[in-house]
Design a protein around this motif. Structure first.
Motif, PDB file in Angstrom:
ATOM      1  N   HIS A  74       0.848  -1.191   0.000  1.00 33.15           N
ATOM      2  CA  HIS A  74       0.000   0.000   0.000  1.00 33.15           C
ATOM      3  C   HIS A  74       0.878   1.233   0.000  1.00 33.15           C
ATOM      4  N   LEU A  75       0.530   2.188  -0.846  1.00 34.70           N
ATOM      5  CA  LEU A  75       1.253   3.450  -0.933  1.00 34.70           C
ATOM      6  C   LEU A  75       0.331   4.593  -0.543  1.00 34.70           C
ATOM      7  N   GLN A  76       0.766   5.380   0.406  1.00 35.07           N
ATOM      8  CA  GLN A  76       0.055   6.600   0.772  1.00 35.07           C
ATOM      9  C   GLN A  76       0.944   7.765   0.369  1.00 35.07           C
ATOM     10  N   ILE A  77       0.521   8.499  -0.661  1.00 28.42           N
ATOM     11  CA  ILE A  77       1.315   9.592  -1.212  1.00 28.42           C
ATOM     12  C   ILE A  77       0.483  10.862  -1.058  1.00 28.42           C
ATOM     13  N   GLY A  78       0.728  11.609   0.010  1.00 27.66           N
ATOM     14  CA  GLY A  78      -0.156  12.723   0.314  1.00 27.66           C
ATOM     15  C   GLY A  78      -1.543  12.171   0.600  1.00 27.66           C
ATOM     16  N   ASP A  79      -2.546  12.657  -0.131  1.00 26.72           N
ATOM     17  CA  ASP A  79      -3.915  12.167   0.040  1.00 26.72           C
ATOM     18  C   ASP A  79      -4.211  10.946  -0.814  1.00 26.72           C
ATOM     19  N   LEU A  80      -3.296  10.582  -1.700  1.00 26.26           N
ATOM     20  CA  LEU A  80      -3.539   9.475  -2.633  1.00 26.26           C
ATOM     21  C   LEU A  80      -3.217   8.135  -1.977  1.00 26.26           C
ATOM     22  N   SER A  81      -4.182   7.208  -2.038  1.00 27.24           N
ATOM     23  CA  SER A  81      -4.037   5.869  -1.472  1.00 27.24           C
ATOM     24  C   SER A  81      -4.130   4.844  -2.600  1.00 27.24           C
ATOM     25  N   VAL A  82      -3.037   4.086  -2.812  1.00 25.79           N
ATOM     26  CA  VAL A  82      -2.968   3.123  -3.918  1.00 25.79           C
ATOM     27  C   VAL A  82      -2.518   1.770  -3.382  1.00 25.79           C
ATOM     28  N   VAL A  83      -3.153   0.716  -3.862  1.00 27.60           N
ATOM     29  CA  VAL A  83      -2.747  -0.643  -3.541  1.00 27.60           C
ATOM     30  C   VAL A  83      -2.201  -1.297  -4.802  1.00 27.60           C
ATOM     31  N   ILE A  84      -1.045  -1.937  -4.680  1.00 31.72           N
ATOM     32  CA  ILE A  84      -0.499  -2.722  -5.782  1.00 31.72           C
ATOM     33  C   ILE A  84      -0.808  -4.187  -5.506  1.00 31.72           C
ATOM     34  N   ASP A  85      -1.708  -4.758  -6.311  1.00 30.57           N
ATOM     35  CA  ASP A  85      -2.162  -6.153  -6.288  1.00 30.57           C
ATOM     36  C   ASP A  85      -3.160  -6.424  -5.165  1.00 30.57           C
ATOM     37  N   THR A  86      -4.213  -7.141  -5.531  1.00 31.84           N
ATOM     38  CA  THR A  86      -5.257  -7.537  -4.576  1.00 31.84           C
ATOM     39  C   THR A  86      -5.308  -9.061  -4.539  1.00 31.84           C
ATOM     40  N   GLY A  87      -4.455  -9.669  -3.748  1.00 37.23           N
ATOM     41  CA  GLY A  87      -4.430 -11.120  -3.633  1.00 37.23           C
ATOM     42  C   GLY A  87      -5.586 -11.651  -2.811  1.00 37.23           C
ATOM     43  N   PRO A  88      -5.598 -12.964  -2.554  1.00 41.53           N
ATOM     44  CA  PRO A  88      -6.699 -13.590  -1.814  1.00 41.53           C
ATOM     45  C   PRO A  88      -6.873 -13.046  -0.400  1.00 41.53           C
ATOM     46  N   ASP A  89      -5.844 -12.391   0.136  1.00 44.66           N
ATOM     47  CA  ASP A  89      -5.889 -11.882   1.505  1.00 44.66           C
ATOM     48  C   ASP A  89      -6.248 -10.400   1.576  1.00 44.66           C
ATOM     49  N   PHE A  90      -6.720  -9.833   0.481  1.00 46.17           N
ATOM     50  CA  PHE A  90      -6.950  -8.387   0.408  1.00 46.17           C
ATOM     51  C   PHE A  90      -7.839  -7.879   1.543  1.00 46.17           C
ATOM     52  N   ARG A  91      -8.951  -8.563   1.814  1.00 51.48           N
ATOM     53  CA  ARG A  91      -9.867  -8.111   2.864  1.00 51.48           C
ATOM     54  C   ARG A  91      -9.155  -8.057   4.215  1.00 51.48           C
ATOM     55  N   ALA A  92      -8.460  -9.121   4.555  1.00 51.61           N
ATOM     56  CA  ALA A  92      -7.752  -9.162   5.836  1.00 51.61           C
ATOM     57  C   ALA A  92      -6.682  -8.074   5.906  1.00 51.61           C
ATOM     58  N   GLN A  93      -6.017  -7.828   4.790  1.00 51.18           N
ATOM     59  CA  GLN A  93      -4.962  -6.812   4.768  1.00 51.18           C
ATOM     60  C   GLN A  93      -5.530  -5.419   4.998  1.00 51.18           C
ATOM     61  N   LEU A  98      -8.234  -4.702   6.686  1.00 49.66           N
ATOM     62  CA  LEU A  98      -8.658  -4.623   8.083  1.00 49.66           C
ATOM     63  C   LEU A  98      -7.462  -4.532   9.029  1.00 49.66           C
ATOM     64  N   GLN A  99      -6.451  -5.357   8.788  1.00 56.43           N
ATOM     65  CA  GLN A  99      -5.294  -5.371   9.684  1.00 56.43           C
ATOM     66  C   GLN A  99      -4.546  -4.052   9.681  1.00 56.43           C
ATOM     67  N   ASN A 100      -4.574  -3.355   8.553  1.00 55.48           N
ATOM     68  CA  ASN A 100      -3.815  -2.105   8.431  1.00 55.48           C
ATOM     69  C   ASN A 100      -4.708  -0.860   8.501  1.00 55.48           C
ATOM     70  N   SER A 101      -5.970  -1.067   8.848  1.00 56.06           N
ATOM     71  CA  SER A 101      -6.927   0.044   9.042  1.00 56.06           C
ATOM     72  C   SER A 101      -6.967   0.974   7.833  1.00 56.06           C
ATOM     73  N   ILE A 102      -6.978   0.381   6.629  1.00 54.90           N
ATOM     74  CA  ILE A 102      -7.041   1.184   5.405  1.00 54.90           C
ATOM     75  C   ILE A 102      -8.513   1.408   5.061  1.00 54.90           C
ATOM     76  N   LYS A 103      -8.937   2.657   5.094  1.00 55.84           N
ATOM     77  CA  LYS A 103     -10.345   2.996   4.919  1.00 55.84           C
ATOM     78  C   LYS A 103     -10.612   3.734   3.615  1.00 55.84           C
ATOM     79  N   LYS A 104      -9.562   3.924   2.821  1.00 57.80           N
ATOM     80  CA  LYS A 104      -9.723   4.626   1.545  1.00 57.80           C
ATOM     81  C   LYS A 104      -8.702   4.076   0.554  1.00 57.80           C
ATOM     82  N   VAL A 105      -9.176   3.697  -0.621  1.00 57.44           N
ATOM     83  CA  VAL A 105      -8.296   3.270  -1.714  1.00 57.44           C
ATOM     84  C   VAL A 105      -8.750   3.991  -2.971  1.00 57.44           C
ATOM     85  N   ASP A 106      -7.864   4.774  -3.546  1.00 62.49           N
ATOM     86  CA  ASP A 106      -8.215   5.555  -4.731  1.00 62.49           C
ATOM     87  C   ASP A 106      -7.997   4.797  -6.033  1.00 62.49           C
ATOM     88  N   ALA A 107      -7.100   3.802  -6.019  1.00 60.12           N
ATOM     89  CA  ALA A 107      -6.808   3.067  -7.240  1.00 60.12           C
ATOM     90  C   ALA A 107      -6.078   1.773  -6.892  1.00 60.12           C
TER      91      ALA A 107
END
Length: 254
Positions: free
Chosen positions: A39-58, A60-69
């Motif tokens: 996960h990359l947080q660049i200023g206000d921009l939130s980006v995830v590289i790859d959504t594997g089978p564990d995406f939901r758990a990831q 939740l575990q990292n308290s990510i509440k916004k993904v822009d792309a």
């Protein structure tokens, strides 16, 4: 830029189902590895590289509440299987999720998640905006992503450079032209599957050699198998400036 390793494991994750090796039985949290993602947080921009089978758990575990792309390296299931779990972001953000990938990656996603792209959609399916990329730089909300072409055995895969951060996973060959694109990065991430030879991934020694070639101030290894060994013991073997990543590790760049 804040970089968070959401998962640093190989396609089976660690521990592996049914395995009683010392790594899989380890109580060290650094030996518990979900499928590879960052996960990359660049200023206000939130980006995830790859959504594997564990995406939901990831998320939740990292308290990510916004993904822009979402940006995809390639089409293998351990990097795409969690796409359905973007739905809460659709609901919260009230917009389609842009998903960036090469043509063959988007085509594979459309086959595997055909219900997302059906002409008559079932209520509540994920809402996505496919964005085709190639080997040319592209921008997400003004931030440049430079694709890094590599090979995963014979499969073309993309890594990405964003500012002084370069991320490469699932590689066993990096062309000279891509090495030139990576050089000058302050932080580089490479895959290091195991110590013994593998047809489509760097071994630990190969990853160390590549890290030295790339010359980053710090290099972190990801996409790690239980066969590599226990985190603490392996990291003690590594040269200065080279580390094993682990799930939840956070790095920062100015």
């Amino acid at each position: 830029m804040k970089i968070t390793f959401l998962g640093t494991g190989t396609s089976q994750g660690v521990p592996v189902i049914g395995c009683d090796c010392e790594v899989c039985k380890s109580l060290d949290f650094r030996n518990k590895r979900l499928r590879s993602s960052v996960h990359l947080q660049i200023g206000d921009l939130s980006v995830v590289i790859d959504t594997g089978p564990d995406f939901r758990a990831q998320m939740l575990q990292n308290s990510i509440k916004k993904v822009d792309a979402i940006v995809y390296t390639h089409e293998h299931k351990d990097h795409t299987a969690g796409l359905d779990d973007i739905r809460p972001f659709n609901f919260m953000q009230k917009k389609d999720m842009p998903v960036f990938g090469r043509k063959q990656v988007l085509e594979q996603i459309k086959r595997e998640f055909s219900y997302i792209f059906a002409s008559q959609k079932y209520p509540g399916v994920p809402q996505v905006e496919p964005v085709e990329i190639d080997e040319q730089p592209f921008h997400i909300e003004g931030i440049q992503f430079t694709p890094l072409p590599i090979l995963h055995y014979k499969l073309p895969v993309l890594g990405f450079r964003i500012g002084d951060f370069s991320y490469i996973t699932d590689a066993n060959h990096i062309p000279d032209s891509t090495i030139d694109l990576v050089r000058g990065s302050e932080i580089v991430v490479l895959n290091a599957l195991q110590k013994t030879s593998h047809i489509s991934h760097f071994t630990l020694d190969e990853a160390v050699d590549m890290a030295k070639t790339l010359g980053a101030e710090k290099t972190y290894f990801t996409h790690i198998s239980h066969r590599l060994g226990r985190h603490q013991e392996v990291e003690e073997e590594l040269p200065k400036g080279i580390f094993l990543a682990y799930d939840g590790l956070e790095l920062s760049l100015p």
